[in-house]
Enzyme design. Sequence first.
Site, short mmCIF file in Angstrom:
data_model
loop_
_atom_site.label_atom_id
_atom_site.label_comp_id
_atom_site.label_asym_id
_atom_site.label_seq_id
_atom_site.Cartn_x
_atom_site.Cartn_y
_atom_site.Cartn_z
N HIS A 1 0.70 -1.19 0.00
CA HIS A 1 0.31 0.09 -0.11
C HIS A 1 0.79 1.23 0.09
O HIS A 1 0.57 2.21 -0.76
CB HIS A 1 -0.81 0.08 1.32
CG HIS A 1 -1.71 1.09 1.29
ND1 HIS A 1 -1.54 2.15 1.99
CD2 HIS A 1 -2.98 1.53 0.69
CE1 HIS A 1 -2.39 3.31 1.97
NE2 HIS A 1 -3.12 2.77 1.25
N CYS B 1 -2.00 34.76 -15.08
CA CYS B 1 -0.72 34.77 -14.14
C CYS B 1 -1.19 34.49 -12.78
O CYS B 1 -0.35 34.37 -11.85
CB CYS B 1 -0.24 36.06 -14.09
SG CYS B 1 -1.09 37.55 -13.36
#
Length: 876
Positions: A455, A832
């Site tokens: 896992h 931006c």
Amino acid sequence: MQKKYVYLFSEGNATMRELLGGKGANLAEMTHIGLPVPQGFTVTTEACTQYYEDGRKINDDIQAQIMEYIDKMESITGKKFGDKNNPLLVSVRSGARASMPGMMDTILNLGLNEEVVEVMSEMSGNPRWAWDCYRRFIQMYSDVVMEVGKKYFEELIDKMKAEKGVTQDVDLTADDLKTLAGQFKAEYKSKIGQDFPSDPKEQLMGAVEAVFRSWDNPRANVYRRDNDIPYSWGTAVNVQMMAFGNMGDDCGTGVAFTRDPATGEPGLMGEFLTNAQGEDVVAGVRTPMPIAEMADKFPEAFKQFNEVCATLEDHYRDMQDMEFTVEHGKLFMLQTRNGKRTAKAALKIACDLVDEGMIDKKQAVAMIDPRNLDTLLHPQFDTKALKAATPMGKGLGASPGAACGRAVFTAEDADAWNARGEKVVLVRLETSPEDITGMKASQGILTVRGGMTSHAAVVARGMGTCCVSGCGDIIMDEANKKFTLGGKTFHEGDYISIDGSTGNIYDGIIPTVDAEIAGEFGRIMAWADEFRTLKVRTNADTPADAKKARELGAEGIGLCRTEHMFFEAERIAAFREMICADTVEEREAALAKILPYQQGDFEKLYEALEGNPVCIRFLDPPLHEFVPTEEADIAALAKAQGKTVEDIKNIISSLHEFNPMMGHRGCRLAVTYPEIAKMQTAAVIRAAINVKKAHPDWNIVPEIMIPLTGEVKEMKYVKDVVVATADAEIAAAGADLKYEVGTMMEIPRACLTADEIATEAEFFCFGTNDLTQMTFGFSRDDAGKFLTAYYDKKIYENDPFAKLDQNGVGKLMKMAVKLGKETRPNIHCGICGEHGGDPVSVEFCHNIGLDYVSCSPFRVPIARLAAAQAAIKASK
Ligand code: ADP
Ligand code: MG
Ligand code: MG
């Protein structure tokens, strides 16, 4: 016509992923290719969404179709549910469109009850196997269907093992397992208040419903948010005849990749366990053997498996991740999918596949998850320091990267330390799905148990987090939060470093260095650049950032925030004088002291950009962010200004605002104090003229960006100041310089009136941080407090500050681009905000016709790849 909710594996194929889920579609596809797949059927994702629409109920129609398909399955397999001679046992497996490993649950051996288990035990002459299946079934069913909790069952197993003096599950006898099954059922009854169901059809309906329900479990919700998987997709359920890997030593189960998922190296890589079932390989309870050893144990099945691997790679044209079982020497394929891989492996595999003639460059660019690149752009260990360091231990290099931090021992602690700004390495015996948030909060993960497919390893690779697994030399004391390795004991908070490529573990801190684009990374990025049309710029305030971004492929600066330049020690004094000035003359005098500093900064930026565009945004934050708070600083300022401390304190308190985000900031500063804009303009223009003189071949066209415009008249006012100043500077220098004045689009009103704004603005740059904030009407600094409740209630699926809200904010952007172009056809537009580096948002920007995205330096390659993928997708 009645809707079809159930498909036999033989009725589906790989293109039906949306309906059948990834697992179901691929089981169907493998069936068609003629691979040995235990047969079964898939209940569709639409049945899952219907289940939620019906208020979490499987309606009569869907139930009837499932019953009909049980009959079909019984006739295909020749076995029958609950039969005394030939009982049918099945697995019930979830499978969404996108794979979500370990997020939802699987039940094996469904169909067993007291009678059937006795029959099986007798007929097979293998009672151990029969009871092992039964106890597993009760355990999984209770956990998944009734949510009784794994813990109780594991405690009972541990108790039994202790009593019998054995360490491994496989050492338990048939009688032990039978006793355990009895104990499990008693546990079930005491928790649920009902007997464990014995009717296989009732068991099946309960299991299907549990899989549907697991779509909404908390860890699945977190995983979806991290991986852009919409809640509305739902999961399919696969019902499949069992193949038994736990019938003895001529049986087994394994997982394998056709290429190494950590490095991309060609060649089979995987793990295998004999006499085992299901999750045993990945659970980390027993340490599995490398797949190569299967050649000795099961030569026939291994040979066949290698052929299957070749067939699957050739069919899917990608690295495959497969699950299989061997029953008495016979191979059964249980799953295949395009394997998850590290960024490094993704790049190597894509290049190799091109070189092998399996795919073309476009396909190579399209197959790489841009988010994955993040790991390659983060620091790696400094090679010299690494060579000089001696590892104190070694595990498996399960997920590459370098991590250095303080040891913590629980997921909760990882969270808590991280929240305090500490870098941590999570050290665990093994991890489980409950640990996900803690794993995310860690720089790296170190486990004592488990292999490459444990896992911890799988999840860490998915998250791009460094992981070393299976270091059996660690003597772990989780209860007291300490471990011993290489003769030294480490306590919570002690520094360790781990190398997820080599598996080495080091005592203390090893310095790291920045990554670079070379080799396969370089090849893929070059191909990406061939296909993309969107430009990629960077947000950079310093020449160092700009230089880094250029190395990573930035084609300009999309946002330079000038305010950061005011904070440096020498400048802040002059800036404070400016703020506290009483007259325009005093203010201009203070600004004159700052001008040379700013000009110097801009010159360095122009140098770093070598003629590529540089967009400089004028002063944006409210002035009170700059005033002193310390008594000594206030006194110094008073002295410099010839004022009393009292005067200064009055000025400071007069700057207080109730809602600074919406206060006296952005272009409002330039409207009230035009001299600030004049100074900044002079600095920009003088810097450009100077650098151009030194480099006449560079095409320097300064872009001056006015922040927070909401009304064309304020834009015009500020622009007039800028133009008058700039033209005077250019004339005085006798220079020939073009420049542009544009605006940040970050107020909804600017987008709504973009046609008017464009009469003045020569470019638009969407500042989507503020635009999101103002469109939603909540601040990004406070949203954390309530967004979790919004996620829980499915009102929002993700953070609009990380992922662009295309429906709302995006609609404003789209409208603004359209209106802007109507007024000024050649207006150029960019973005931006934070979103400029988010792949899904980049695709949106491509689609609405922006010219560029601008993002932080380390996201530049991600944006380049995402832009290429957007172009490829749009061209199809
Ligand atoms: P996950 O999506 O978590 O991998 P799966 O549905 O793939 O869950 O099941 C987990 C494991 O259970 C598989 O790897 C496989 O070993 C085992 N399994 C599932 N179905 C069967 C089956 N029909 N016969 C034998 N083993 C099975
Ligand atoms: Mg599972
Ligand atoms: Mg699986």
